[in-house]
Design an enzyme around this catalytic site. Structure first.
Site, short mmCIF file in Angstrom:
data_model
loop_
_atom_site.label_atom_id
_atom_site.label_comp_id
_atom_site.label_asym_id
_atom_site.label_seq_id
_atom_site.Cartn_x
_atom_site.Cartn_y
_atom_site.Cartn_z
N HIS A 1 -6.01 -6.49 -1.91
CA HIS A 1 -4.98 -5.55 -1.47
C HIS A 1 -3.95 -6.22 -0.57
O HIS A 1 -2.78 -5.86 -0.58
CB HIS A 1 -5.66 -4.40 -0.71
CG HIS A 1 -4.79 -3.23 -0.42
ND1 HIS A 1 -4.26 -2.42 -1.41
CD2 HIS A 1 -4.34 -2.71 0.75
CE1 HIS A 1 -3.54 -1.45 -0.86
NE2 HIS A 1 -3.56 -1.61 0.45
N ASP B 1 -7.62 -6.19 -6.19
CA ASP B 1 -7.57 -4.91 -5.47
C ASP B 1 -8.01 -3.77 -6.38
O ASP B 1 -7.69 -3.76 -7.57
CB ASP B 1 -6.14 -4.67 -4.98
CG ASP B 1 -6.00 -3.41 -4.14
OD1 ASP B 1 -7.00 -2.96 -3.56
OD2 ASP B 1 -4.87 -2.88 -4.08
N SER C 1 0.82 -1.20 0.00
CA SER C 1 0.00 0.00 0.00
C SER C 1 0.87 1.26 0.00
O SER C 1 1.67 1.46 -0.92
CB SER C 1 -0.97 -0.04 1.19
OG SER C 1 -1.96 0.94 1.06
#
Length: 557
Positions: free
Chosen positions: A534, A472, A280
């Site tokens: 994710h 994601d 991220s």
């Protein structure tokens, strides 16, 4: 103060948008009550800092172009510009006495070590300004928590005594061959989310079940590597401070100090290969942190590679792929209707123009409006559907915990008094994510700054892996593949033209199973992981451990 409103550009998001605070709250999944509690402002305190109050004097000297950008985003988010304090509040904490810790490594002692070089000249053993730092270390009893019994563990704090910063870490030795296996630093993103969520939801030795009990994870990344989980920046997770870190570069200095002092205390790990991995917003962190380490020629950190999973690294390129991912071009059915997809297409040129200006100036005055506009126009429409921004395959099941009930289990577990006591935590409570930190980074312009420009320098010295779970949305595989191909470096042409090949399991009962695709040239590798959101190690634990072990083994470099 409010800046003057400006006419909205044609092509901006056409649907009603949530206020700025709510919008970014949705991105992180942080509940409204936590946001309100994190920023208690008394009505009788008119001097509480606010973004545009703090910037009022500087606004007078803005260029016409920069002022227009601020006018534009003010028209989108007038309430947020008035009511959000900028600075994060200190966490309540009680510092434990020095006698609690098994070891305290003084940065001043490490900085004071001199050796004789090959030329006969005296020189410092390691580089860097370390005198303000200390490292506190405690050997943790695994049986007290039921987490990986038999595996050596250390917890503690890196202290920056000059700036009152205290970063919490948790180290797990390899289950396999700790005397020879590599060491990995794991970082979650946010910015402002605890790496202990990665520990207990993704790749650590245990997960936390609905009964708030640890459950053994056979696919833990410490199966063949020793792993350090670091809560950074300050005021994230078990970390705390009376001050704040609001940009990635400042956080990099702390990470270098942590690793230097840790390997000084444990030279047996310093001789092993070392890697940095994260996901991220770690797409920002890792290029900076690795560059910081490599900038010190005399160091005790044997950095060999970096791994970035579903990262945000090059906003200019990656934001172009929100519309394709949400509109059915990423391998999964469309989440958004045709009208919304068209609105996002219309908004993209303005978004990229603003990001380009941010890249050219690297000024907060330009980068902040770019973040607000682009997130509103290209992330906001998806959020309003109620679909999970971290996995296009399902709805957001728990808005208060980043769409995942498991996040709540982890927070409840880490808030237990016996857990905090066992690991030596000094804060009164644990939060998975700190919204204030997220806002601080945004209001310092960090979100859109071009940290991808550091990657070519890394590629000259170490291998870089970019991997992405293909379900994601928020940091999707289309955008990650695209930025790696757009990156300017000596091997760009060969890398961009390299074919995606099947990534298959090699050595277990599922040998031959296709788990994704991979392309590589020189020191640069990209992987698409099938069925991962994710958080790849959570969604596809077997696939995650497979590529992780093979990467550390040097298969692609």
């Amino acid at each position: 103060m409010r800046v003057l409103p400006a006419t909205l550009l044609v092509g901006a998001a056409t649907a009603a948008v949530p206020p700025f605070q709510q919008q970014f709250q949705q991105v992180l999944g942080i509940p409204q009550e936590e946001v309100e509690q994190a920023a208690p402002v008394a009505p009788s305190a008119p001097t509480t800092p606010k973004p545009l109050q703090i910037f009022q004097d500087q606004l007078k000297s803005l260029s016409d172009e920069a002022r227009k950008l601020w006018d534009e985003v003010s028209n989108f988010f007038p309430d947020s510009m008035d009511h959000n304090p900028v600075f994060s509040l200190p966490k309540k904490h009680t510092r434990r006495p020095d006698s609690h810790w098994d070891h305290i490594v003084r940065g001043s002692d490490v900085q004071g070590v001199w050796v004789t070089g090959a030329d006969g000249e005296k020189q410092r053993e390691v580089d860097g300004k370390l005198e303000a730092y200390d490292l506190r270390v405690k050997k943790t009893d695994p049986s007290a928590l039921g987490i990986d019994p038999g595996v050596k563990q250390y917890t503690g704090y890196l202290d920056d005594n000059e700036n009152d910063k205290h970063l919490f870490y948790w180290f797990f030795e390899s289950r396999n061959d700790p005397e020879n296996d590599p060491v990995v630093l794991w970082l979650n993103g946010g910015p402002g989310c605890s790496s202990l969520t990665g520990l207990f939801m993704e790749l650590g030795p245990s997960s936390i079940n609905e009964k708030i009990k640890p459950v053994y994870n056979e696919y833990s990344w410490n199966s063949n590597a020793s792993v350090i989980f670091l809560d950074q920046p300050v005021n994230v997770g078990y970390s705390y401070s009376g001050s704040a870190v609001s940009d990635t570069v400042a956080a990099g200095k702390d990470v270098y100090a942590l690793l230097t002092l840790f390997f000084k205390q444990f030279p047996e790990y310093a001789k092993q290969d070392f890697h940095i991995a994260g996901e991220s917003y770690a797409g920002h962190y890792i290029p900076v942190f690795a560059s910081e380490i490599l900038s010190h020629k005399k160091r005790n950190i044997n950095l060999q590679s970096v791994l970035i999973g579903n990262g945000l690294t090059d906003g200019y390129t990656q934001y172009e792929y929100y519309r394709p991912m949400g509109c059915g071009e990423g391998g999964y059915p469309a989440v958004l209707d045709k009208g919304t997809c068209q609105s996002m297409d219309n908004a993209l040129p303005r978004c990229q123009s603003m990001i380009k200006s941010c890249y050219e100036s690297e000024s907060s005055w330009v980068c902040i409006p770019a973040s607000i506009y682009c997130n509103n126009a290209l992330i906001g429409p998806y959020q309003r559907t109620g679909q999970n921004v971290y996995d296009v395959r399902g709805k957001c099941e728990d808005e208060s915990n980043l769409c995942y009930k498991g996040m709540g289990y982890v927070s409840e577990y880490l808030n237990k008094a016996e857990v905090r006591q066992a690991v030596g935590a000094e804060v009164d409570g644990y939060d998975s994510c700190n919204f204030d930190i997220n806002r601080n980074f945004l209001f310092h312009g960090d979100w859109m700054k071009p940290y991808h420009r550091l990657v070519p320098g890394l590629l000259e010295q170490i291998p870089v892996l970019i991997y992405a779970g293909d379900a994601d949305y928020i940091c999707n595989w289309l955008g990650n593949k695209a930025w790696t191909e757009a990156l300017e470096w000596p091997g760009q042409k060969e890398y961009a033209s390299a074919e995606m090949e099947d990534l298959v399991i090699e050595q277990n009962a599922n040998t031959g199973k296709k788990i994704g695709q991979v392309k590589s040239h020189g020191n640069f590798t990209f992987m698409r992981i099938y069925g991962g959101g994710h958080m790849v190690p959570m969604d596809q634990p077997e696939s995650g451990l497979e590529f992780f072990n093979r990467w550390l083994g040097g298969e692609w470099f």
